[in-house]
Design an enzyme around this catalytic site. Sequence first.
Site, PDB file in Angstrom:
ATOM      1  N   TYR A   1     -10.734  17.523  21.583  1.00 58.51           N
ATOM      2  CA  TYR A   1     -10.740  16.107  21.204  1.00 58.51           C
ATOM      3  C   TYR A   1     -11.598  15.878  19.957  1.00 58.51           C
ATOM      4  CZ  TYR A   1     -11.546  11.058  21.553  1.00 58.51           C
ATOM      5  OH  TYR A   1     -11.636   9.711  21.285  1.00 58.51           O
TER       6      TYR A   1
ATOM      7  N   SER B   1     -13.548   8.751  16.229  1.00 58.57           N
ATOM      8  CA  SER B   1     -14.521   8.704  17.328  1.00 58.57           C
ATOM      9  C   SER B   1     -15.868   9.211  16.831  1.00 58.57           C
ATOM     10  CB  SER B   1     -14.042   9.602  18.473  1.00 58.57           C
ATOM     11  OG  SER B   1     -15.091   9.815  19.393  1.00 58.57           O
TER      12      SER B   1
END
Length: 264
Positions: free
Chosen positions: A159, A146
């Site tokens: 995350y 990401s």
Amino acid sequence: MPAENQNTPPRRALVTGAAGGLGREVAIQLARRGCVVAVADINGEGLAETIRQIGETGAEGESIVSDFTGEGAPEAAVDKVVARWGGIDILVNNAGYGVIEPFLDATFRAWTRTLALNVTALAMACKAAGRVMREQRSGRIINITSPGSRMALPDYTAYTASKAGVDSITRAAAVALAPYGVLVNSLAPGMMDTEMQRSTEVDLARANGRDDLQAFLDERTRRIPLGRRAEIAEVAEAVVWLCLDAPKYMTAERLNMSGGLDKD
Ligand SMILES: NC(=O)c1ccc[n+]([C@@H]2O[C@H](COP(=O)([O-])OP(=O)(O)OC[C@H]3O[C@@H](n4cnc5c(N)ncnc54)[C@H](O)[C@@H]3O)[C@@H](O)[C@H]2O)c1
């Protein structure tokens, strides 16, 4: 749908987190390109729909309903693919979890769950598939990371830290498997309007005291240099390119599909 080249056997793929979103689209595009595709996810209902759509392409599919955070679960999924098709040529580590949580309210539960899936399960899947690919002397692994892995996001730290872990595992796995001709790369998708992204942004708006959700989403979209969110299909096309078409000298690479959000 015929295989790409009638003389070569179909490539055998495993896509994790394929009950919807990016994983489902990658699985279907691989099936359209003539691969046989196993799909793994904790969500059995979503997987059944993915399998139905794989069937529509004429390709063979295998459903693996599994909680990948369980000890041995990623290895068992790889074993299932090998038992059915005799090997594994492509692994797409796409399953992911994230929860909005202000840094100073961090909980053990959120961190444990996030790291168990995004880091530990991904590493175990790379290991298990990598061992088979080492014997085959071929194979490609694609890890979904990401843009967040390189950002300071204090409401989403578990995350982003987990995705920094994905980048680290990608580099290490690429070096470990390079002597056997096995390629390991990662892809960082930009903002795609999947279930995961939408619920994350709703929670992020709430954490920031914003009740004007649409205006909040529009502001975030305007920050993307290309000025729009990514289509799931176009991100999947790039994953499939890494799986099937990318040059064989490309390994340990991180491919940004984020509309210019991620520039390094
Ligand atoms: N949507 C975005 O904007 C975006 C941006 C950057 C990166 N990503 C990454 O892309 C990948 C796909 O995400 P998505 O947006 O398609 O979301 P998604 O929620 O549709 O997909 C994630 C999948 O992982 C599965 N999963 C969750 N916990 C699991 C577990 N314990 N065991 C097995 N499967 C489990 C879910 O059921 C789901 O099907 C993720 O790795 C995510 O971090 C997404």
